[in-house]
Design an enzyme around this catalytic site. Structure first.
Site, mmCIF file in Angstrom:
data_model
loop_
_atom_site.group_PDB
_atom_site.id
_atom_site.type_symbol
_atom_site.label_atom_id
_atom_site.label_comp_id
_atom_site.label_asym_id
_atom_site.label_seq_id
_atom_site.Cartn_x
_atom_site.Cartn_y
_atom_site.Cartn_z
ATOM 1 N N LYS A 1 0.869 -1.182 0.000
ATOM 2 C CA LYS A 1 0.000 0.000 0.000
ATOM 3 C C LYS A 1 0.903 1.228 0.000
ATOM 4 C CE LYS A 1 -4.078 1.929 2.203
ATOM 5 N NZ LYS A 1 -3.638 3.299 2.371
ATOM 6 N N ARG B 1 -3.387 9.281 -5.257
ATOM 7 C CA ARG B 1 -3.975 8.444 -6.302
ATOM 8 C C ARG B 1 -3.952 9.165 -7.643
ATOM 9 N NH1 ARG B 1 -7.982 4.360 -5.453
ATOM 10 N NH2 ARG B 1 -8.060 3.091 -7.328
ATOM 11 N N ARG C 1 -7.658 11.860 -8.046
ATOM 12 C CA ARG C 1 -8.806 11.034 -7.700
ATOM 13 C C ARG C 1 -10.118 11.790 -7.871
ATOM 14 N NH1 ARG C 1 -9.499 8.261 -1.997
ATOM 15 N NH2 ARG C 1 -11.528 9.099 -1.517
ATOM 16 N N LYS D 1 -8.166 -2.692 2.639
ATOM 17 C CA LYS D 1 -6.944 -2.019 3.060
ATOM 18 C C LYS D 1 -6.623 -2.421 4.488
ATOM 19 C CE LYS D 1 -9.758 2.052 3.866
ATOM 20 N NZ LYS D 1 -10.253 3.283 3.306
HETATM 21 P P1 ATP Z 1 -10.161 6.183 0.766
HETATM 22 O O1 ATP Z 1 -10.493 4.804 1.227
HETATM 23 O O2 ATP Z 1 -11.333 7.095 0.715
HETATM 24 O O3 ATP Z 1 -9.369 6.159 -0.505
HETATM 25 P P2 ATP Z 1 -7.810 7.285 1.966
HETATM 26 O O4 ATP Z 1 -7.475 8.206 0.867
HETATM 27 O O5 ATP Z 1 -7.553 7.736 3.374
HETATM 28 O O6 ATP Z 1 -9.298 6.805 1.900
HETATM 29 P P3 ATP Z 1 -6.825 4.737 2.501
HETATM 30 O O7 ATP Z 1 -7.982 4.500 3.378
HETATM 31 O O8 ATP Z 1 -5.524 4.896 3.175
HETATM 32 O O9 ATP Z 1 -7.044 5.987 1.612
HETATM 33 O O10 ATP Z 1 -6.685 3.553 1.415
HETATM 34 C C1 ATP Z 1 -7.135 3.510 0.090
HETATM 35 C C2 ATP Z 1 -6.158 4.194 -0.859
HETATM 36 O O11 ATP Z 1 -4.884 3.564 -0.860
HETATM 37 C C3 ATP Z 1 -6.537 4.100 -2.322
HETATM 38 O O12 ATP Z 1 -7.509 5.051 -2.677
HETATM 39 C C4 ATP Z 1 -5.226 4.365 -3.029
HETATM 40 O O13 ATP Z 1 -5.075 5.756 -3.244
HETATM 41 C C5 ATP Z 1 -4.185 3.927 -2.042
HETATM 42 N N1 ATP Z 1 -3.342 2.781 -2.471
HETATM 43 C C6 ATP Z 1 -2.023 2.653 -2.208
HETATM 44 N N2 ATP Z 1 -1.524 1.526 -2.699
HETATM 45 C C7 ATP Z 1 -2.542 0.881 -3.317
HETATM 46 C C8 ATP Z 1 -2.652 -0.363 -4.014
HETATM 47 N N3 ATP Z 1 -1.607 -1.181 -4.182
HETATM 48 N N4 ATP Z 1 -3.867 -0.690 -4.498
HETATM 49 C C9 ATP Z 1 -4.939 0.119 -4.340
HETATM 50 N N5 ATP Z 1 -4.892 1.300 -3.686
HETATM 51 C C10 ATP Z 1 -3.710 1.689 -3.170
#
Ligand code: ATP
Length: 554
Positions: free
Chosen positions: A254, A259, A275, A423
């Site tokens: 991750k 994004r 995004r 996640k």
């Molecule tokens: P949201 O779930 O609304 O995106 P957030 O921006 O706080 O919330 P996280 O909850 O941390 O994000 O986790 C989802 C995000 O992780 C994805 O939207 C993407 O931007 C990121 N990400 C990083 N690595 C990956 C991966 N290998 N596959 C998919 N997403 C990934």
């Protein structure tokens, strides 16, 4: 269609409490829309342009208030508009409250049907307004709005025109209702409409295609290079959740970045979208150069842009934000912060949409396209919790945020937060909260805002949950000041009322029940971590999530 007719229909829709009836009324509107169908499919949602469009009205509440005040006649000034707005919070209601169509108020310049506003004209005028840029553009925008408002003959026209300009119709019609109404109006399956919307994000195009070419036409709508789609999102979940649901999990690093969706046209250009489907190409030249060097076929890739040090090791998310969306000094910042692409999915390759292919096949295509470079996410497929944990430990040791667990067979579903992507973040969960107020600093910091009131999203607004004043250095304070200044609504001594626009990521030690804030919760020891430049208030955390976190911790 005359704008007055549309406004009358909107009035009826707003008054209808039942969802099914609302859909039926919107379907009637679409069936009667004639040439205006594409425009009306957006207007009912308070949108003038498709969501992916670069065109933006960029009209804030202040400009709108000014235009309403001018249109309302010589005895009305901006203060009067503001006073009325303070009572109702609805600019549409305020616009409608001024003697519309009377001798002196809004609509004073109309003289019968010849001059009546049509839907097309409203759209054309607003499109012209969106094109206004540079010095003097604010005056031009106010003048255009003034012109439109003075031609409203009914209070409903004034109401929905003012709301449309601010992007909120408040008639209870969201994306789902429009989808269902298109299906009902033109007798096509909802699933066909939903799929066409997922790949195009263009309600106007989908509505017109459903009407003219039916289900076959909808099936012909494909992804297009240069037209971004919504990102697929993830839910929180555990290794056990993943292995209970699937025969094995695809496990990926991750990345702690921002994004992006990258669109490459071998005959044309490479464009990068955030995004929120905003074009951020200009801010990320090295990502474009990388894509141009490695891709030799049309492609749409999904991934993250990460900041890396000289050895290619990941740097914290805050570093990426110094580059992301930057419009000035890009070359200078490029020297300071190096960014790279980390791609984890491929939506389109060489003329084929891959959304329905299984994840593993898409990932293979991705690796082929990018010649197995470091830009391709490392992925293992495993049904062994120990192996997954070892992969996670390696990812964390290498400085990544954690791992993602994905269903190896799953399709790519734009805009969906399903159970196919989980996640797993080992860190304490942070919150992304909206700034809805602030207080001036003290002593040395008296010139800038120093304390920020934070709110979580509720069903129809925001509920306060705490104040953050620690974790910011002088540069970050000055930056926040700049970001918040255009959104200040009101000031009273030390305190400032701010409209929701800026999202902050905050850490905290605990969530407590508390009568101090309207949410009923308070954060203990909140501290500023980052400005979530990549999120709109609509993406901020909800009160429901705060409640869940509070429960989990007790
Ligand atoms: P949201 O779930 O609304 O995106 P957030 O921006 O706080 O919330 P996280 O909850 O941390 O994000 O986790 C989802 C995000 O992780 C994805 O939207 C993407 O931007 C990121 N990400 C990083 N690595 C990956 C991966 N290998 N596959 C998919 N997403 C990934």
């Amino acid at each position: 269609m005359q704008f007055a007719e549309f406004a009358a229909r909107a009035t009826e829709i707003e008054a209808e409490p039942a969802d099914l009836e609302t859909v039926a009324l919107v379907a009637d509107l679409f069936a009667d829309a004639g040439d205006d169908l594409p425009v009306l499919a957006r207007f009912v949602q308070g949108r003038v342009f498709p969501a992916y469009s670069e065109r933006k009205l960029d009209v804030g509440p202040r400009l709108c208030r000014e235009a309403v005040a001018r249109a309302a006649g010589p005895n009305v000034d901006a203060d009067d508009v503001e006073d009325r707005l303070a009572e109702t919070g609805d600019i549409g209601g305020v616009a409608a409250s001024y003697d519309v169509g009377g001798q002196r108020g809004l609509g004073a310049f109309t003289d019968g049907d010849d001059d009546a506003l049509s839907v097309r004209e409203v759209y054309d005028e607003l499109a012209g307004l969106a094109a206004a840029a540079g010095s003097g553009s604010e005056d031009e925008k106010v003048a255009t709005l003034f012109g439109l408002l003075t031609r409203c003959e009914t209070d409903a026209e004034a109401r929905y025109l003012a709301r449309l300009v601010l992007g909120e119709m408040r008639i209870g019609v969201g994306e789902g209702a429009v989808r269902d109404a298109v299906a009902e109006a033109f007798d096509v399956p909802i699933e066909a409409v939903a799929r066409a919307l997922q790949v195009s994000n263009d309600y106007g195009l989908v509505a017109a295609t459903a009407r003219e070419r039916g289900v076959d036409g909808l099936a012909d709508i494909h992804l297009e290079i240069g037209r971004p789609v919504k990102a697929m999102l993830a839910q929180a979940g555990s290794v056990a959740d993943a292995l209970d649901s699937w025969r094995a999990a695809a496990v990926e690093v991750k990345f702690d970045g921002a994004r992006v969706q990258l669109h490459h046209d071998p005959a044309g250009e490479t464009r990068v979208f955030s995004r929120n489907m905003e074009d951020v190409t200009a801010a990320l030249p090295e990502v474009v150069e990388f894509a141009d060097a490695h891709l030799d076929t049309a492609a749409i890739l999904d991934g993250e842009v990460v900041a890396v040090d000289e050895a290619g090791a990941p740097l914290p998310f805050q570093e990426v934000l110094r580059r992301f969306r930057r419009k000035h000094d890009v070359e200078r910042m490029r020297e300071e912060v190096r960014v790279e692409l980390r791609a984890f999915d491929c939506l389109h390759a060489a003329g084929d949409d891959l959304l329905d292919d299984p994840l593993l096949a898409r990932h293979e295509t991705l690796a082929d396209l990018l010649d197995d470079t470091d830009a391709v996410s490392e992925l293992i497929v495993s049904d062994d919790p120990e192996e997954i944990e070892a992969f996670e430990a390696r990812a964390l040791a290498a400085g990544h945020e954690g791992v993602m667990l994905k269903d190896p067979e799953s399709a790519y579903t734009p805009g969906k937060r399903g159970k196919q992507w989980l996640k797993r973040k080992p860190d304490v969960e942070t919150l992304d909260l909206v700034v809805t107020g602030a207080e001036w600093g003290e002593g040395r910091r008296a010139e800038t805002l120093g304390t920020f009131l934070l709110s979580a999203r509720t069903g129809d607004g925001y509920a306060t949950i705490g104040k953050v004043a620690t974790g910011l250095d002088d540069e970050e304070l000055a930056d926040l000041d700049d970001r918040l200044a255009p959104h200040v609504r009101d000031e009273d001594g030390q305190t400032v009322d701010i409209e929701p626009a800026v999202v902050l990521e905050v850490g905290y030690e605990e969530i407590q029940r508390s009568p101090t804030y309207s949410s009923g919760y308070a954060l203990r020891f909140p501290r500023f971590l980052a400005v979530r430049d990549d999120k709109d208030p609509a993406d901020a955390d909800t009160l429901a999530r705060v409640e869940r976190l509070a429960e989990k911790q007790s």
